[in-house]
Scaffold this active site. Structure first.
Site, PDB file in Angstrom:
ATOM      1  N   ARG A   1       0.823  -1.208   0.000  1.00 36.46           N
ATOM      2  CA  ARG A   1       0.000   0.000   0.000  1.00 36.46           C
ATOM      3  C   ARG A   1       0.867   1.272   0.000  1.00 36.46           C
ATOM      4  NH1 ARG A   1      -2.427  -3.752  -1.056  1.00 36.46           N
ATOM      5  NH2 ARG A   1      -4.613  -4.277  -0.684  1.00 36.46           N
TER       6      ARG A   1
ATOM      7  N   GLU B   1       1.719   1.831  -3.474  1.00 33.27           N
ATOM      8  CA  GLU B   1       0.527   2.304  -4.178  1.00 33.27           C
ATOM      9  C   GLU B   1       0.295   3.792  -3.894  1.00 33.27           C
ATOM     10  OE1 GLU B   1      -2.803  -0.497  -4.540  1.00 33.27           O
ATOM     11  OE2 GLU B   1      -4.082   1.148  -3.882  1.00 33.27           O
TER      12      GLU B   1
ATOM     13  N   SER C   1      14.036  14.590   3.847  1.00 33.52           N
ATOM     14  CA  SER C   1      15.076  13.613   4.163  1.00 33.52           C
ATOM     15  C   SER C   1      14.455  12.332   4.712  1.00 33.52           C
ATOM     16  CB  SER C   1      16.042  14.179   5.207  1.00 33.52           C
ATOM     17  OG  SER C   1      17.032  13.209   5.515  1.00 33.52           O
TER      18      SER C   1
END
Lengths: 147, 147, 147, 147, 147, 147, 147, 147, 147, 147
Positions: I88, I91, I114
Site C-alpha cells: 500500500r 501504491e 530527508s
C-alpha cells in the site's frame, strides 16, 4: 520454526493422513481456500483454530505458534507465476482486466474491490462437454475517499 | 484503423451517447464484460455483432472491420498493473494463488481452468456494511494430457 | 521428498542404469518427452505409472509419492532461458510468433492452440547435409468463448 | 519506408483484397508462415519475390525495397508475449523445455536445433472432439564444435 | 556430482597443481578456452577427453561423468554481467552490435554467425604503449532458410 | 537534427546510391565497422571526416554537425537484443564469458580488455562446408590499478 | 575457500582486533578503499600484500590464496543498490550523469574516464554546519579509438 | 514548453553560439555541471539566473519559465545507463560501492553522504601517460536519526 | 553472527518473552518503529542501547555486536513488496507521489524530505466505522544546493 | 481529451494564473493533495467539483468531462521513481517497511492500512536547524477476513 518449515510439516502430515484441505477446513470451521492459504504461509490463524488444526494433523506447538504469526505475504511468489494454472489468472487480468475495471466503475463508481475484506470460493460444475471450474470472488467495494 | 484508434472512437461515442457497457452489450446480445473487452481491443466480434455495435454508436465501417480483426492481446498492458482496482487481482494471485491451485487440484486433478473457454460476470451485492463486488469466473477444466 | 530431490534421485539412477528416457517411457507406456517432463518435476504421473517407473529404476516409495503430486510448474525455470538449445524456442517465438499467430487465426479463427491438451514429439530426420530435428507439437484448438 | 510502415501497407492491402497468407505465399512460391514473417518485418525477401508480392497486392516500389532489407528481428516484440496464443509457446518452453532438451541430447548428442536453417508448418487436424493445431518445426541439428 | 561441485573440484585441483588452462588444454588436445568452458560447466567433453583431464588433475570418476553430461548452459550467469572484463563484451554489443550486423549482412547476406559451430581464441599482442588483447571469433555463417 | 534523424538520412542516401559501408569507410579513411557505428549514432566523427562523408552521400551540413556530436551511446538498444545475429554475441558471453575471463587473467593478470581503445574487424573466410565469419576484436589490456 | 568465506573470515578478524581499514591498508601500503574492496572480494592483491594482510589479522594461507585470485566482480551486488548510502551514487548518476558527460566531453573530447586505471579517495571535511564527505575519483581519460 | 523542448532549444542555441557549459555557467555565476544539469532538465534555476541564461543564448520567456519549474528528475534516464562514460559510474558502485560504504562508516559513523546538499566538480589533470579526469564529489554527511 | 541470524535470535526471544516492540523500545528509550527496524537489521544501535536490549531479551554478546554494525540496508527486500500491508505504501507513491511532490515544492521550493534525518510514528485512531491507522512521517527539508 | 492533455491544460492555466494547489483546492472544498492528484490524472472529481475547478482556471467543458472519468491510475509512473523526492518514499519502505508492518500488526492484528479509504496531509514545521516536512497518512484499518 519459519513459515516455510511450517508449510512443509503440514503438507507432509496431510499427505500421510491422506486428508484434504476441505476436510481440514471443515474441522476448524473455515473454507478450504482460506485454510490452505494459511497453511501455505499466506495468512494467519487465531490461536484456537491453529490448535485445532495442529491436533487434527498430530503436529506440535511450534506449528501452532507459526500459524498465528502475521506472515510476510507474497514472499515466495514470482512476480508473474509460470505455473499454467496460476498464470491463467494473470492472463485474465491482461485480457479482461480493463473490461472488469470499466464494468465495476459503471456499477459502483470510482473505487476498488477489496482483496482483504474478501472471500473466494471454488465449485465444480459438472458438464458433459467437460466439467467447469467456477471461482467466485466476493470483496467489499471501497469507494475512493476525497478529502 | 488500428485497435487503439478504434477504442478511442468507441469510448468517445459512448461518452457522447451517455450509454453504458451493459446497454451496448444487451443491444448486441453479449455481456457487458465481453463487449467492453472487445471494444478495448482485447477480443474480436463477429461481423454481425460489430455491425450492430457500430450502428448503435453511429460509427463507420472502419470500426466494424477493426472490431473483427483477431487482436494481439495484452499489448498495451503492464506486466503487473499499478492501477489499484486491477492490481488487487494480482494481489489475489500472490496471496491466494497457491491455495486456489491446491483446491482446484483437490477437486479436479492435474490440469487448469481455461481462460479461453471462459466467462466472467460482475454483480453488485448490496450490503448495509458496504456493498460488495462479486466476480464469478467460469472456465472449462482442462486436464493435463499424458501421452 | 521435494520434486527437486526426486529429480536428483531419478537422474542419478538413470545414469547408473545407463538407460534412456525413451526406454523408461516405453516401460510405463508413455512418450520420452512426457516421461522426462514428469521426472524433471513439471508433470505428475498416476500412482500406477509412478510405481512402474520407480521399480524400473530401483527407487523407493517416496519417489512414487513425489511423482504423483501436482507440481508447481515452471518454478526452477528462467523467464527466458540462456541455454542455447532452449533459447532457440524463444527465438522462434520472437521471429515467427507473429506469423504463427496470423496463420492459426487464418485457418481456425480467434482462439489458441492448447498447451494442456497437447502432445509433443521429437524425431531425428537423417540428412546427408546434416541431420535434422523435427519437433511436432499437437494441441487442441480452443476458440475464444463469447458470452 | 520503415519496416513498420511496410507492414501496415501490406496488412491494409491484404484486408482490402480479402486474400490470405496462404494465397500470397503460393503466388510467390513460399509458405504462409515465412511469407507472413517477412511481411511482419521479421525476415527479408529476394528482390524477385518482393516484386511479385508487391504486384499481387498493388503496392509500390518502396514496399519492394523495404521487403529486401535485412531486418532488426524481434524488435517490436515483448520479452515474453502476453498474447494468449503466443504465450502458450513460452509455456511449452517452461513446462517441456527441459524435457525437450533431454530428448534431443539423447538422440543427437550435445548441440542444438537451428532456428535459422529452420522451417515451420501449421496444419489443421480435424477431430470430432475439437480440431487440433499441428505445428511442425524442422531445424538442422548443429553439434557443439570442440577445438 | 553436480556441475557446480565438478567446477569447484577442478578449480581447487588446478590451483594446487599450479597449472594453467593452456597446459590442461594441451594435455587433452583442446584449446584453453574450450577446456575452461567445459570445466566451468558450460560445455561437455567426450569420455576420452574427460578421463585424460581427470587423470592430469588426480580427480575421480565422478568428475569424468560430470564432464560428459550435456550442461544446462548459461545457468549461473547474470543476464548482463557486472564483472568489468565480461561487461565489456556487452558494451561492444551495445556500441558496435548494430554496425557488426550491418557489415555481416553486407558481406554475407541475411543470416547469422553461428555460436555453436564456433571457435574463439585469445592472443597477447605485445605493444610498448600497452599490450593488447586480441580475441578472434570464428563462426560458420548460417543463411536464413526461406521455405 | 537528432542522431536518429541523421541515421535515417544516411541510410536512405546509402540505399539510393547503392553504396556500401566498406566503400563509404574507404572514402573517409576509416573501417566499415567504425563508419557504420558512427552513422548509426554510436560514435562521433571529426569535422573533416564528417564533411567527406556528407559530400559522398550528397547530404547537408546538419548531417555534418550531427555526426560530430558525442553521442549518448547504447540509447536505442535493448538490454539483451532479440535479433538472432546480435543475440549470438550475448550467447557467447553466457557460454564462453567465464572461460574468456579465465584465459585473459591467465595471460595478462587482473584487468580487462578495453572497449574504448579498441578495434573490431570482420572477414569472410571461404569454406566449402559453409563460409565462416571471422570477427577480430583488438583492445588494449588495462591492468587494475592498486593504490 | 571462496571469496565469500574469505570476506567473512577477514571481517570477523578485523572486528576482533578492533582495527580499521585505514590501519590495515597502511600496514600493506595501500589505501583504505582499495584494501576494503579486495577484502570484500572485488579486487585481488599480490601474493606479498595478501601475506602481510593475513599476518596482520592472524589469518591462514587459504585467505592469502583467496585474496590473490582475480575475482568475478559485481557478483553479490544488486543492479541498483537499495542501501541509502550506496544508492546516492546511483542518484548522482540519474541527476548529474548527463551533465557530467557533457562536461567531460567539453574538456576532453569523445571518450570516457577509466574505472580500471582509477583511484578513489574519501576525506572528512569538518564544517560547523555539518561535516562533509569528499569523494575524489581520479581515472585516466581514454579517448575513443577510430580505425 | 516541456522540459524536453526546453533542453532542445538550449542545446540548439548553444551549438549555434559555439559556446560551452563553462562559459554559460560563468555568465550566471554557477558551475558548468550544475548549469548543464539544469539545462538538461534535472535541476531548476532561480528566475534571475534563468533570465540571464536565456538572454545569453537569445532564448524567449518560455525557456525562462521552464527553467524555474521543479523538474521530475531522473525521468528520461535508464535504470542503468548503457553509455560507456556514464556506465563507469555504475561500475564504480558495483566494484567499490561496498568499500566506499565501509570507509564512510569508519570515518563518520552510520549515515550517508547527501546527494542534495551536494556539489560536484570535474578537473583535467594533465599527465604524460594520458590525461586524467578528476571528479570531486562533496556532500554533507547526514547521520541516521534515532528516535 | 550475521544480521539475519541476529534478527532470528531477537524474534525468537521476543516471542518467548511475549513482549512487544513498544515495550522493548521503551526499555531502551527508543520508539517501537526504530527499535524494530534495528532488530530487523535495517538500522544500528549504539553499544549502550544494544546492551540494554540484549539484557532485556536474555541474549548474548554476539547480538550486541551485530546490533551495532552499520547494516547494508534494504538487502533482503523486494524491489516492490508483494505483501499487501507494505505494498500500500508503494501504491500511495504511484497514486499520490506526484501530488505530494507538487505540494512539497509549493510549500518549500526545490528539494526533498530527508529519509535519514527522519522519524516515523504510528497511532491507532479509534473510529466506530472502523479504527484508523495514522502514520506520521517527519523529515528535514533539504533544499537542492546550487553551485 | 485524454487525461494527459487534461493535465497539460490545467498545469498551463495554473502557471498563467500564478495560483497554487492549495488555493485551487480551497475553491472547490478539497485538500491540496487530493486536488493535485485529480489534476495529475490519478483521481476523479464529481461533476460539480470539476465544473468549479474548470471555471476557476478558465478551462472548457472537455476538462470537466476528463476530470470526472475514473482514471487508469499509476499509468505514467515508473515502477520505482528515480526522482529524489519521490524515491525517498520507496527508501522509507525499504528501510522501515518491515518495522512499520511489525508495529501495525502489534497494534491492530493481521490486516492493512487502506490506501483507498485514505487521506494524506503535508505540513511545514518550522525549525531553526532546518524546516521539517510532516506527512500525515490516515487510512482505515482493514482486518483480513477469514471465511
Amino acid at each position: 520454526m519459519t513459515k516455510l518449515e511450517m508449510t512443509e510439516a503440514i503438507i507432509t502430515a496431510k499427505l500421510e493422513k491422506g486428508t484434504t484441505w476441505e476436510a481440514v477446513g471443515k474441522a476448524i470451521g473455515l473454507s478450504d481456500i482460506f485454510t490452505a492459504s494459511a497453511c501455505l504461509g499466506q495468512n494467519s490463524l487465531s490461536k484456537e483454530d491453529a490448535t485445532k488444526l495442529a491436533k487434527l494433523l498430530d503436529l506440535g506447538n511450534d506449528v501452532v505458534t507459526a500459524l498465528t504469526v502475521c506472515p510476510m505475504k507474497g514472499l515466495d511468489t514470482d512476480l508473474v507465476s509460470k505455473d499454467p494454472l496460476i498464470y491463467r489468472f494473470y492472463e485474465i487480468a491482461y485480457v479482461y482486466g480493463g473490461a472488469i475495471k470499466e464494468c465495476i466503475h459503471e456499477k459502483f463508481g470510482d473505487g476498488i474491490m477489496s482483496a482483504i475484506d474478501f472471500t473466494c470460493d471454488i465449485e465444480k460444475q459438472e458438464d458433459p462437454k467437460g466439467d467447469r471450474v467456477v471461482v467466485t470472488m466476493n470483496g467489499k467495494f471501497l469507494p475512493y475517499k476525497k478529502w
